[in-house]
Design a protein around this motif. Structure first.
Motif, PDB file in Angstrom:
ATOM      1  N   LEU A 283       1.419 -17.664   4.862  1.00  0.00           N
ATOM      2  CA  LEU A 283       1.528 -16.345   5.485  1.00  0.00           C
ATOM      3  C   LEU A 283       1.214 -15.246   4.464  1.00  0.00           C
ATOM      4  N   ARG A 284       0.389 -14.244   4.882  1.00  0.00           N
ATOM      5  CA  ARG A 284       0.078 -13.107   4.005  1.00  0.00           C
ATOM      6  C   ARG A 284       0.859 -11.897   4.487  1.00  0.00           C
ATOM      7  N   ARG A 285       1.393 -11.132   3.549  1.00  0.00           N
ATOM      8  CA  ARG A 285       2.151  -9.959   3.975  1.00  0.00           C
ATOM      9  C   ARG A 285       1.603  -8.675   3.365  1.00  0.00           C
ATOM     10  N   VAL A 286       1.668  -7.620   4.154  1.00  0.00           N
ATOM     11  CA  VAL A 286       1.235  -6.295   3.713  1.00  0.00           C
ATOM     12  C   VAL A 286       2.359  -5.317   3.989  1.00  0.00           C
ATOM     13  N   GLY A 287       2.714  -4.541   2.992  1.00  0.00           N
ATOM     14  CA  GLY A 287       3.721  -3.507   3.180  1.00  0.00           C
ATOM     15  C   GLY A 287       3.068  -2.143   3.122  1.00  0.00           C
ATOM     16  N   LEU A 288       3.490  -1.238   3.996  1.00  0.00           N
ATOM     17  CA  LEU A 288       2.954   0.122   4.015  1.00  0.00           C
ATOM     18  C   LEU A 288       4.087   1.075   3.671  1.00  0.00           C
ATOM     19  N   SER A 289       3.853   1.924   2.687  1.00  0.00           N
ATOM     20  CA  SER A 289       4.934   2.801   2.250  1.00  0.00           C
ATOM     21  C   SER A 289       4.424   4.209   2.027  1.00  0.00           C
ATOM     22  N   ALA A 290       5.296   5.183   2.291  1.00  0.00           N
ATOM     23  CA  ALA A 290       4.999   6.548   1.880  1.00  0.00           C
ATOM     24  C   ALA A 290       5.172   6.624   0.364  1.00  0.00           C
ATOM     25  N   THR A 291       4.851   7.792  -0.188  1.00  0.00           N
ATOM     26  CA  THR A 291       4.947   7.970  -1.627  1.00  0.00           C
ATOM     27  C   THR A 291       6.385   7.745  -2.098  1.00  0.00           C
TER      28      THR A 291
ATOM     29  N   LEU B 277       0.851  -1.190   0.000  1.00  0.00           N
ATOM     30  CA  LEU B 277       0.000   0.000   0.000  1.00  0.00           C
ATOM     31  C   LEU B 277       0.886   1.238   0.000  1.00  0.00           C
ATOM     32  N   VAL B 278       0.714   2.077  -1.006  1.00  0.00           N
ATOM     33  CA  VAL B 278       1.461   3.332  -1.078  1.00  0.00           C
ATOM     34  C   VAL B 278       0.480   4.469  -0.819  1.00  0.00           C
ATOM     35  N   ALA B 279       0.699   5.195   0.260  1.00  0.00           N
ATOM     36  CA  ALA B 279      -0.221   6.271   0.616  1.00  0.00           C
ATOM     37  C   ALA B 279       0.577   7.414   1.212  1.00  0.00           C
ATOM     38  N   PRO B 280       0.101   8.650   1.047  1.00  0.00           N
ATOM     39  CA  PRO B 280       0.842   9.778   1.609  1.00  0.00           C
ATOM     40  C   PRO B 280       0.799   9.748   3.133  1.00  0.00           C
ATOM     41  N   THR B 281       1.707  10.506   3.746  1.00  0.00           N
ATOM     42  CA  THR B 281       1.709  10.615   5.196  1.00  0.00           C
ATOM     43  C   THR B 281       0.325  11.069   5.656  1.00  0.00           C
ATOM     44  N   GLY B 282      -0.164  10.486   6.733  1.00  0.00           N
ATOM     45  CA  GLY B 282      -1.462  10.890   7.244  1.00  0.00           C
ATOM     46  C   GLY B 282      -2.614  10.219   6.533  1.00  0.00           C
ATOM     47  N   GLY B 283      -2.314   9.227   5.705  1.00  0.00           N
ATOM     48  CA  GLY B 283      -3.382   8.572   4.951  1.00  0.00           C
ATOM     49  C   GLY B 283      -4.023   7.410   5.683  1.00  0.00           C
ATOM     50  N   GLY B 284      -3.736   7.247   6.957  1.00  0.00           N
ATOM     51  CA  GLY B 284      -4.339   6.140   7.702  1.00  0.00           C
ATOM     52  C   GLY B 284      -3.828   4.785   7.248  1.00  0.00           C
ATOM     53  N   LYS B 285      -2.544   4.754   6.884  1.00  0.00           N
ATOM     54  CA  LYS B 285      -1.942   3.522   6.384  1.00  0.00           C
ATOM     55  C   LYS B 285      -1.999   2.392   7.401  1.00  0.00           C
ATOM     56  N   THR B 286      -1.659   2.719   8.651  1.00  0.00           N
ATOM     57  CA  THR B 286      -1.517   1.643   9.610  1.00  0.00           C
ATOM     58  C   THR B 286      -2.848   0.987   9.898  1.00  0.00           C
ATOM     59  N   LEU B 287      -3.897   1.801   9.990  1.00  0.00           N
ATOM     60  CA  LEU B 287      -5.222   1.216  10.205  1.00  0.00           C
ATOM     61  C   LEU B 287      -5.580   0.326   9.017  1.00  0.00           C
ATOM     62  N   ALA B 288      -5.210   0.793   7.816  1.00  0.00           N
ATOM     63  CA  ALA B 288      -5.457  -0.008   6.616  1.00  0.00           C
ATOM     64  C   ALA B 288      -4.766  -1.360   6.735  1.00  0.00           C
ATOM     65  N   GLY B 289      -3.558  -1.348   7.330  1.00  0.00           N
ATOM     66  CA  GLY B 289      -2.815  -2.593   7.483  1.00  0.00           C
ATOM     67  C   GLY B 289      -3.438  -3.515   8.515  1.00  0.00           C
ATOM     68  N   PHE B 290      -3.991  -2.923   9.582  1.00  0.00           N
ATOM     69  CA  PHE B 290      -4.507  -3.737  10.689  1.00  0.00           C
ATOM     70  C   PHE B 290      -5.965  -4.143  10.535  1.00  0.00           C
TER      71      PHE B 290
END
Lengths: 216, 797
Positions: free
Chosen positions: B177-185, B37-50
């Motif tokens: 195992l499923r993996r999710v990566g969270l990244s800034a732009t 998941l590539v999202a800008p800072t403040g995009g609620g990335k971590t909630l998206a991951g959890f």
């Protein structure tokens, strides 16, 4: 060779760039803390496997100093081997090399804390040796006069670079470690400042030995 | 679209929140093997991951480790625990969340292994350590998901390579195992996905949000010609701080942050609450600032890259970047720290520290608005990290080399690793890999009769576990107050050694006086009103990126320069008149006399590291040509060399073959190579940093890695670690790749301008710090002179 010549208890001595001490009048060369077999000891104790070339590197330098000074007596001032097992376990080329160096000259092994037992390489084994005004032993003693010792691996820093060094005052000399894989103890350490007089000098090893007031 | 379970849905409703589209999309993809998941800072990335984890555990409550969350920051893992436990409790979900890092107590860690929580938040190093235990298969027996935060940051260091190896290990233990990566732009999401998963994985890109509100700070005084302090801008920055609720003031180095903070305080007549935060400050100092920040008690924080990542800093409404950003991607990520709210524009101001940086800042802000990000492609996974991974594998259980090789190549960075390379690493770990086979009796790993590899001596596990990780701290000493032993922070050992009692330096924004160096501590006392010496922190000096350098070169050639302030326009115009403007396709060389020396300036625009290396290489060539070079200084744009004789015809300096040859010869003795080797030897397990027992005794037992380097070069020049070191230095500190890029782009076409005086673009170079004397006989002469002076002073001469 650029040496640092000085007088100690009426003996005229040369400190060599390598960290060896030469006494021309006696044809004597003294080196301390060779720590031969250090990489083998690390490996044996399940530590890291260091590049196993330190004995040849150390012996290459020792050979060069013996050739340059034509020394007839060599004193190894203790901790010549990293432990007694390392002395016994030297690989054959290294053991032969030491035998070649010893051939035809007087060779004295002084006991160190790492190598208390006699080694099987021949030569004389002593806990200390007195020659004229000088006494050679591994660890400096409090009230000694004219004492030449090693053990502490002294080093000092100048112009941003730390180098192994000789410590010298009117009573005693402390030689730097000669072995390739040897760390150092800053001259500012209390163990060394307590031993050395206030006017002690440090003579740094390097292309040309450099004397400075002992940093403390 | 996946519906949320009622507990979670009503929690959102109660808060008056709506999940973002990409959060719901992540939930829909919850069953996929891997997503980035590539999202800008403040995009609620971590909630998206959890969110998928929360939904799964709500619908099917169960015990045992379900989701592993990995972040590059310990603090982030701890913060995440607080952020998750609140909502989980409010939703009434039966989920236990714990964090685990180097700061977690031994007892707690043991309990976690015996009875793992459903969600474990940790760091790459703690995960590697967990995997080194024999019970790893049991601990991870029920693991379903891995969430890796800040993948973009991890991908920039060896910590990321190690983590990817660990994920490959986990995947072997749990094939589904499923993996999710969270990244800034980032500039190239597919490339990042290939790092995250061998062969790549689907990328989900969130709406990048509105353009940021970004500008250069207008100052009353023009910036100085040179330097990095930006002291001239203090009054204007202070005005901006007053106008905003909370301002983050970013700096590129710790030393600059310290100086700026000091100056800001001196000008802070109203006594606004302002804090400082960087990696060299004592932990409790940093925590205090963080707490004050979260509570909204601070109006501004002067900081470095330590605040680049993750933590939610509350109500930041302005980001100030002091000094050129060097890299557009990082600037974008920093800007995102302001207005930590989705779909709100971030407000940011750039403060150039000198004239060159005015141009660089303008180029950078144009790149930000064009959404033109930069970045260098990643090289293959470093083999020193692989060596450590093999040791870690041996700690956990005897392993089969074929199986381990297959597993390693399932990690993205090592997908292209050859079997021969793997075997070489295995041989290094097992026998040392020396041409002289000296350790037959004392091998580190032994192959058993059944073909599996195991540690010869099981006691070795302690040393290996103590040295897990790839973070290379420079050797630092703690600084403490002499009176009450309160710790203030850390300085580099080399800096501490250069201090004499009475010297003063800045740390944590205050001036302290050096008293003594005792054991592992630098003892200091308060000192007021003196001009401080500056602490030399390890703060990285980034090089200006290739893309940004190109933009700068295009910018100065524009017909219409009105985007730039008048003083900078005039400066560029003067350079055009007196000399040439540097061009992308040609190397500009200027020669003129100054200070009684022949000066040569090379405008290469290859970034600081490469320009520094170029200085070393060219002075070597000039030495051979009898030009008597005496020293040089390098910036991101140019290298200035001074010497006895002028360069008449500079083209000879830029022959590629000569430069490569000079590099080969010069590499052997180079301090940069030794520094690279030190890190490689640490990571690969040749020279452990930590020993059982106290740190001090461990340090005394060690000897300089430079000696090992010299010994290896002499007796075993083809050794694996030398090969790794060379590869790394060429990419990193030496940055030869950028020199080659410069030669490619210019085809060694040289414009030589000879003038009788300093040119406008060259003038700032004379004020630049970091002058490098040409080494050799000069160094010995320096030592001799200083020694003689000391002896005279002591009355011993």
């Amino acid at each position: 060779m650029n040496t640092y010549r000085f007088t100690f208890r009426d003996a005229t001595l040369d400190f060599l760039p390598s960290g060896a001490l030469h006494w021309p009048d006696e044809g004597l060369l003294c080196v301390s803390d060779l720590h031969l077999g250090r990489s083998e000891r690390y490996a044996r104790r399940a530590g890291a496997l260091l590049p196993p070339y330190e004995a040849r590197e150390t012996l290459t330098r020792l050979q060069a100093d013996i050739d340059a000074t034509a020394a007839t007596t060599v004193i190894c001032l203790g901790d010549s081997f990293d432990d007694d097992a390392a002395a016994a376990g030297l690989d054959e080329p290294v053991a032969l090399w030491i035998a070649r160096l010893m051939a035809g000259r007087r060779w004295v092994w002084i006991e160190g804390n790492h190598d208390p037992g006699p080694v099987e390489l021949g030569g004389t084994h002593r806990d200390a040796l007195t020659l004229g005004p000088l006494t050679f032993r591994h660890i400096a003693t409090a009230d000694a006069v004219g004492e030449v010792s090693g053990h502490y691996h002294p080093k000092a820093r100048i112009a941003g670079r730390a180098r192994p060094c000789l410590l010298a005052d009117r009573q005693r000399l402390i030689l730097p470690a000669y072995g390739t894989y040897t760390g150092g103890l800053r001259s500012t350490d209390p163990a060394l400042t307590a031993l050395m007089a206030a006017d002690a000098r440090a003579v740094l090893t390097g292309p040309r030995p450099v004397p400075i007031p002992m940093p403390r | 679209m996946t519906a949320l379970p009622p507990e979670i849905d009503s929690w959102f409703a109660a808060k008056g929140w709506h999940p973002h589209p990409h959060q719901l999309e992540m939930l829909a993809r919850g069953g996929d093997p891997a997503t980035l998941l590539v999202a800008p800072t403040g995009g609620g990335k971590t909630l998206a991951g959890f969110l998928p984890t929360l939904v799964e555990l709500t619908e099917n409550p169960r015990k045992g480790l379900h989701t592993l969350y990995i972040s590059p920051l310990k603090a982030l893992a701890a913060d995440m625990r607080r952020n998750l436990t609140g909502p989980i409790a409010e939703m009434g979900l039966p989920i236990r969340v714990e964090d685990r890092s180097g700061d977690t107590t031994q007892a707690r860690k043991k309990a976690q292994r015996a009875d793992p929580p459903e969600i474990l938040l940790t760091t790459p190093e703690s995960l590697a350590l967990l995997l080194s235990y024999e019970d790893a298969p049991r601990v991870f027996a029920n693991l379903e998901r891995v969430v890796v935060d800040e993948v973009h940051a991890l991908a920039e260091s060896k910590r990321g390579d190690q983590l990817m190896l660990c994920l490959a290990r986990l995947q072997t233990l749990r094939p589904d195992l499923r993996r999710v990566g969270l990244s800034a732009t980032v500039e190239d999401p597919p490339a990042l996905s290939r790092f995250f998963m061998a062969g790549g994985c689907p990328v989900l890109t969130a709406d990048p949000g509105p353009d940021p509100d970004i500008a250069m700070l207008t100052t009353t005084a023009p910036p100085p010609w040179s330097g990095g302090g930006a002291a001239y801008a203090i009054p204007d920055v202070l005005e901006e701080v007053k106008k905003h609720k909370t301002t983050l003031i970013f700096h590129n180095t710790r030393a600059q942050a310290e100086i700026f903070f000091h100056n800001l305080w001196l000008a802070n007549d109203e006594g606004l609450p302002i804090g400082i935060h960087h990696g060299s400050l004592a932990l409790d100092q940093r925590k205090k600032v963080e707490a004050a920040m979260v509570a909204g008690d601070l109006r501004a924080i002067v900081c470095t890259g330590t605040l680049d990542l993750g933590l939610d800093w509350g109500d930041v409404d302005l980001v100030v970047q002091v000094g050129a950003p060097k890299n557009v991607k990082r600037l974008v990520q920093r800007i995102g720290r302001a207005n930590h709210r989705y779909n709100a524009p971030s407000r940011a101001l750039l403060v150039p520290a000198n004239r060159w940086e005015v141009i660089e800042c303008q180029a950078a802000l144009e790149a930000v608005l064009a959404r033109d990000l930069d970045g260098d492609p990643r090289g293959p996974g470093p083999r020193d990290v692989l060596c450590q991974h093999i040791l870690i594998a041996a700690c956990s259980a005897p392993f089969d080399a074929d199986a381990l090789f297959a597993e390693v190549t399932r990690a993205g960075p090592y997908a292209a690793l050859t079997r021969a390379q793997f075997d070489e690493c295995l041989d290094f770990v097992a026998t040392g890999g020396y041409a002289l086979r000296a350790y037959d009796r004392w091998q580190r790993l032994k192959q058993r009769a059944d073909g599996l590899w195991q540690l010869r001596d099981p006691r070795a596990t302690q040393l290996i576990r103590m040295n897990i990780g790839t973070i290379q701290d420079t050797d630092t000493l703690k600084v403490r107050m002499r009176q009450n032993r309160k710790q203030l922070g850390e300085v580099e050992e080399g800096f501490a050694a250069s201090l004499t009692p009475g010297d003063t330096f800045l740390i944590g924004g205050r001036i302290v006086r050096f008293e003594s160096l005792k054991e592992m501590f630098v003892d200091v006392s308060h000192d007021r009103g003196r001009k401080p010496k500056i602490a030399v922190f390890a703060g990285s000096k980034f090089a200006t990126s290739t893309q940004l350098s190109e933009r700068i070169l295009r910018l100065i050639h524009r017909v219409d320069l009105t985007a730039l302030p008048a003083h900078t326009r005039e400066w560029i115009g003067l350079q055009r008149e007196v000399s040439h403007l540097p061009q992308a396709g040609r190397i500009l060389v200027e020669s003129f006399p100054h200070y009684g020396r022949a000066q040569t300036v090379i405008y290469g625009f290859a970034g600081r590291g490469a320009m520094q290396t170029l200085g070393l290489l060219l002075t070597r060539r000039m030495e051979e040509a009898g030009l008597g070079p005496l020293g040089f200084v390098a910036t991101d744009y140019a290298t200035l060399i001074w010497g006895l004789h002028p360069v008449e015809e500079p083209a000879f300096l830029f022959s590629r073959q000569d430069l490569v040859d000079a590099l080969e010869g010069w590499l052997s003795e180079n301090a940069l190579m030794k520094r690279s080797f030190k890190a490689v030897a640490n990571i690969a397990g040749l020279t452990p940093r930590n020993f059982p027992g106290t740190r001090a005794s461990g340090r005394q037992a060690t000897f300089s890695s430079a000696i090992l380097y010299d010994t290896l070069r002499k007796y075993d020049p083809n050794h694996l670690l030398l090969d790794i070191t060379r590869e790394e230095a060429m990419r990193g500190l030496i940055d030869f790749g950028r020199i080659e890029e410069m030669l490619d782009r210019t085809d060694a076409r040289v414009d030589h301008v000879i003038t009788d005086r300093v040119t406008p673009f060259a003038a700032p170079l004379f004020l630049e710090a970091g002058r490098v004397p040409v080494e050799g006989a000069g160094r010995e002469a320096l030592i001799q002179a200083e020694a003689e002076a000391l002896m005279r002073e002591a009355g011993l001469a």
